[in-house]
Design an enzyme around this catalytic site. Structure first.
Site, PDB file in Angstrom:
ATOM      1  N   ASP A  10     -20.814 -39.453  19.541  1.00 33.05           N
ATOM      2  CA  ASP A  10     -22.002 -40.248  19.160  1.00 33.05           C
ATOM      3  C   ASP A  10     -22.130 -40.515  17.665  1.00 33.05           C
ATOM      4  O   ASP A  10     -23.247 -40.704  17.169  1.00 33.05           O
ATOM      5  CB  ASP A  10     -23.282 -39.544  19.642  1.00 33.05           C
ATOM      6  CG  ASP A  10     -23.431 -39.541  21.144  1.00 33.05           C
ATOM      7  OD1 ASP A  10     -22.599 -40.160  21.827  1.00 33.05           O
ATOM      8  OD2 ASP A  10     -24.384 -38.906  21.638  1.00 33.05           O
ATOM      9  N   HIS A  22     -25.868 -41.664  15.627  1.00 31.95           N
ATOM     10  CA  HIS A  22     -26.583 -40.891  14.613  1.00 31.95           C
ATOM     11  C   HIS A  22     -26.522 -41.589  13.258  1.00 31.95           C
ATOM     12  O   HIS A  22     -27.553 -41.814  12.609  1.00 31.95           O
ATOM     13  CB  HIS A  22     -25.978 -39.492  14.466  1.00 31.95           C
ATOM     14  CG  HIS A  22     -26.010 -38.662  15.708  1.00 31.95           C
ATOM     15  ND1 HIS A  22     -26.277 -37.306  15.707  1.00 31.95           N
ATOM     16  CD2 HIS A  22     -25.783 -38.974  17.012  1.00 31.95           C
ATOM     17  CE1 HIS A  22     -26.214 -36.835  16.938  1.00 31.95           C
ATOM     18  NE2 HIS A  22     -25.910 -37.827  17.741  1.00 31.95           N
ATOM     19  N   GLU A  45     -22.816 -44.640  26.798  1.00 34.68           N
ATOM     20  CA  GLU A  45     -24.063 -44.819  27.526  1.00 34.68           C
ATOM     21  C   GLU A  45     -24.877 -45.962  26.931  1.00 34.68           C
ATOM     22  O   GLU A  45     -25.137 -46.963  27.583  1.00 34.68           O
ATOM     23  CB  GLU A  45     -24.860 -43.511  27.482  1.00 34.68           C
ATOM     24  CG  GLU A  45     -26.121 -43.501  28.325  1.00 34.68           C
ATOM     25  CD  GLU A  45     -26.740 -42.099  28.344  1.00 34.68           C
ATOM     26  OE1 GLU A  45     -26.934 -41.551  29.437  1.00 34.68           O
ATOM     27  OE2 GLU A  45     -27.022 -41.565  27.242  1.00 34.68           O
ATOM     28  N   GLU A 104     -27.699 -48.839  20.947  1.00 29.41           N
ATOM     29  CA  GLU A 104     -27.533 -47.992  19.768  1.00 29.41           C
ATOM     30  C   GLU A 104     -26.204 -48.269  19.076  1.00 29.41           C
ATOM     31  O   GLU A 104     -26.093 -48.123  17.853  1.00 29.41           O
ATOM     32  CB  GLU A 104     -27.655 -46.517  20.159  1.00 29.41           C
ATOM     33  CG  GLU A 104     -29.073 -46.113  20.513  1.00 29.41           C
ATOM     34  CD  GLU A 104     -29.200 -44.642  20.873  1.00 29.41           C
ATOM     35  OE1 GLU A 104     -29.948 -43.919  20.196  1.00 29.41           O
ATOM     36  OE2 GLU A 104     -28.548 -44.213  21.856  1.00 29.41           O
TER      37      GLU A 104
END
Length: 727
Positions: free
Chosen positions: A461, A465, A537, A541
């Site tokens: 990820d 972040h 996912e 983002e």
């Protein structure tokens, strides 16, 4: 069967409505002017004092990262290594989990390589490709049969796997209908299968063999020189051979396809690279050997974006392989150019906010800004902390757009108080460090615990972040240029961790850590082994990460960064719309799946799952929300298909009647409702008792009031006015 591409982009310019819109105000502080040329060549490093090298956070020796040395050749270990690549399973643990190369799933184990042309399992809950050991290639009399493979080279489109113990080298090139193996010195080959071999028939020169199995598969084997093969029930062996062999599955048992494979069997790619040659363009180039033309396969998004004006390729429209990503179609040519419609990266909404709506937004802003208190931030998680930073930064830009600048100083202070400790290393509970083993940023907590910060310490990820941090930094650099200049080295370091384009050996970061230039979207899994390959996912983002990098370019007057960030955002958006947004009319996924699903939960290399990492499939509000958050101006481009948005919201709304549904997730559903029904959405938003930690009432009101009623039944507007004047 052989057809030249003749695609043309149709431009439709919609007339403006006469309804007045409030234009976003000018920036509080002017940004430096952009450089005069929009070329995509690497920019000069910004001058910062007397630094001769880019900024690095303090180095750490992580206790949780795997050792890359067993699988990478010695010369590669001194360079940054990929942590989210299409071959990642090959360098984790035993290196024996499969990866998907389109059209084959490939597995390496015990000095052998297994090839699978997968069938698909499908039901309303998930789809996945079934791995079966169709053919396994190895050698007889291997003196070290348990030896591992070694990666001797890799690029964005290929990886070379060496088996030193048996003198085999495999050129694994994505989208190749052939598996290519270089037998580097004379050895007897062994090809085994879990199926029964029904037939093994050579041509007159023994340079081509047809292999028929009892599972109805037919495989073709080509050799660069005559090879003598014999077989028993489940194994094929050869006499001593050196040279190149190529193996291909014959799709759909069609004799016409065999002629195509015959024709292109003598030319093979040994590697492939991708370059961003100009804004919203991506060029593939393969390094080929042999003679004749190169045959590759394109997935559906490739076909939509393939340009006939920038390269000479031919499409074999009837030559197709099945795939979980849609039909893979034959393309002849060793260079492709993919051209995306441009997407504008803007600080504020594309169309602006009606003046009569500003008062309600201002009242919400005042209350939201009053709630900003850096001393009350209790989380030390890099993800949740960064979301709070980005939430506050949104308030600053909304304040600019509605011309209520009184709150900017308070937001400025909050952003400084929360961001600066992460950049200067003074945030006690956590912080950024540099890992030299793989080449990237980790967190202090993540370097000690692989589960901390959602796996950030094992490169999970990163774009999520860091994208939130980069968004906050970009806004702060915009409203406070002096602060931006001071912390520009740290800002660029965070961005480069996931968006470095350099191919130099002395780079600090791997190239495009998360973005997959072949699939045209990002992966999030990091250095974790998964049987289904890579996964992602939240597409929204991911879009935020590249959009935020483009905003950083705007803040610092870096036109190259604006171009690259905008280009990656555009590709990520189109990939999300292709593979995550489920539309029955697309016929991409089986009907069993499309009837019950409007969005994919987690997309894997070889699987589509309707559940989420954090929620079951029937929590549809979460499935919608995770593909929308954070709500930004560019969200309009991501959800540009108004008909699909309406279908998605209507599919989701019944789930809001379930007991215990979070107010924050309701907010995302109502936000998309506002795309086609502003009145109902505003009414619903006003009733909410809370919001997602990265969202606010101000942001929801801004979003809904900046929607345009004109596209209520259409496909949405065009999200880059300059598109009318470029391609």
């Amino acid at each position: 069967m052989l057809k030249k591409i003749r695609r043309r982009v149709k431009t439709i310019i919609k007339p403006f409505q006469k309804k007045p819109r409030r234009k976003p105000p000018p920036s509080l502080s002017p940004s430096p002017p952009p450089s005069p040329s929009p070329a995509m060549s690497p920019p000069l490093q910004p001058a910062v004092g007397h630094r001769s090298r880019p900024f690095l956070f303090p180095e750490t020796r992580s206790s949780v990262l795997p050792d890359p040395s067993p699988f990478f050749s010695h010369q590669l270990l001194s360079t940054p290594l990929p942590t989210n690549s299409f071959f990642q399973n090959f360098v984790l643990k035993n290196g024996d989990q499969p990866e998907y190369f389109h059209p084959y799933i490939i597995k390496s184990s015990q000095s052998s390589l297994t090839l699978c042309f997968p069938s698909m399992f499908k039901n309303p809950a998930f789809i996945y490709e079934i791995f079966i050991s169709d053919l396994t290639i190895s050698t007889l009399n291997n003196p070290n049969p348990n030896a591992t493979h070694v990666i001797s080279s890799f690029s964005e489109l290929s990886v070379t796997l060496d088996f030193p113990s048996n003198n085999l080298r495999f050129f694994l090139v994505r989208g190749s209908p052939f598996l290519t193996c270089n037998v580097m010195s004379g050895v007897p080959l062994c090809i085994s299968t879990i199926h029964a071999i029904l037939e093994l028939s050579p041509n007159s020169s023994c340079t081509k063999y047809t292999i028929k199995l009892n599972n109805n598969q037919t495989w073709l084997l080509y050799a660069s020189s005559p090879i003598n093969l014999s077989h028993d029930t489940s194994r094929i062996t050869s006499s001593v051979f050196s040279g190149v062999i190529r193996i291909a599955a014959l799709p759909n048992y069609n004799p016409k396809f065999e002629a195509v494979l015959d024709r292109f069997s003598s030319c093979y790619a040994v590697s492939g690279g991708a370059n961003f040659t100009k804004p919203f363009c991506l060029e593939y180039k393969w390094d080929k050997r042999g003679w004749g033309d190169l045959l590759m396969l394109a997935h559906p998004l490739h076909l939509r974006l393939l340009s006939d004006t920038d390269c000479s390729v031919s499409v074999l429209e009837d030559f197709k392989y099945d795939s979980i990503d849609g039909e893979l179609v034959g393309i002849v040519g060793d260079s492709w150019v993919l051209k995306s419609d441009p997407v504008s990266v803007t600080w504020h909404s594309i169309r602006g906010v009606d003046e009569e709506s500003c008062h309600e937004i201002v009242q919400a802003l005042i209350k939201d800004v009053e709630g900003l208190d850096s001393s009350a931030v209790s989380t030390s998680s890099s993800y949740f902390y960064a979301k709070l930073v980005a939430r506050a930064a949104r308030l600053a830009l909304i304040a600019e757009e509605v011309s209520y600048l009184d709150v900017i100083p308070s937001i400025n202070k909050f952003l400084k108080d929360t961001i600066q400790p992460w950049l200067d290393g003074s945030f006690g509970p956590n912080g950024f460090l540099y890992d030299a083993k793989w080449g990237g940023i980790v967190t202090r907590q993540g370097s000690l615990d692989s589960g901390a910060d959602f796996g950030f310490g094992v490169y999970n990820d990163h774009h999520y972040h860091l994208g939130y941090f980069v968004y906050g930094i970009s806004v702060l650099a915009k409203i406070d240029p002096a602060w931006g200049r001071k912390y520009r080295p740290q800002a660029y370091s965070l961005m480069a961790d996931y968006m470095n384009l350099s191919k130099r050996d002395n780079s600090n970061y791997t190239r495009l850590r998360c973005f997959d230039v072949w699939k045209l979207h990002s992966w999030a899994g990091g250095l974790t082994e998964f049987a289904d390959g890579r996964n992602q996912e939240s597409t929204s983002e991911a879009v935020n990460a590249y959009y935020s990098a483009a905003l950083m370019g705007l803040a610092y007057g870096d036109s190259h960064l604006v171009s690259i960030g905008s280009t990656l955002s555009a590709f990520e958006i189109q990939a999300a719309q292709t593979w995550w947004h489920v539309k029955e009319e697309d016929n991409l996924y089986p009907q069993e799946y499309t009837r019950d699903n409007k969005v994919v939960g987690v997309l894997w290399s070889t699987k589509r799952d309707n559940g989420l990492w954090f929620a079951p499939a029937d929590w549809r509000e979460c499935r919608l929300g995770i593909q929308l958050l954070p709500i930004l101006p560019i969200s309009e481009a991501l959800f540009s298909d108004v008909r699909f948005v309406r279908e998605l919201v209507e599919w989701t709304l019944p789930a809001l009647g379930r007991e215990g549904v979070g107010e924050g997730w309701k907010g995302f559903v109502y936000a998309l409702q506002g795309v086609y029904d502003k009145e109902s959405a505003i009414s619903n938003v006003r009733k909410l008792n809370g919001h997602d930690d990265g969202n606010s009432l101000s942001n929801l009101l801004w979003w809904i009031y900046s929607r345009d009623d004109r596209d209520e039944e259409g496909k949405g507007g065009n999200f880059c006015w300059y598109r009318h004047y470029c391609h």
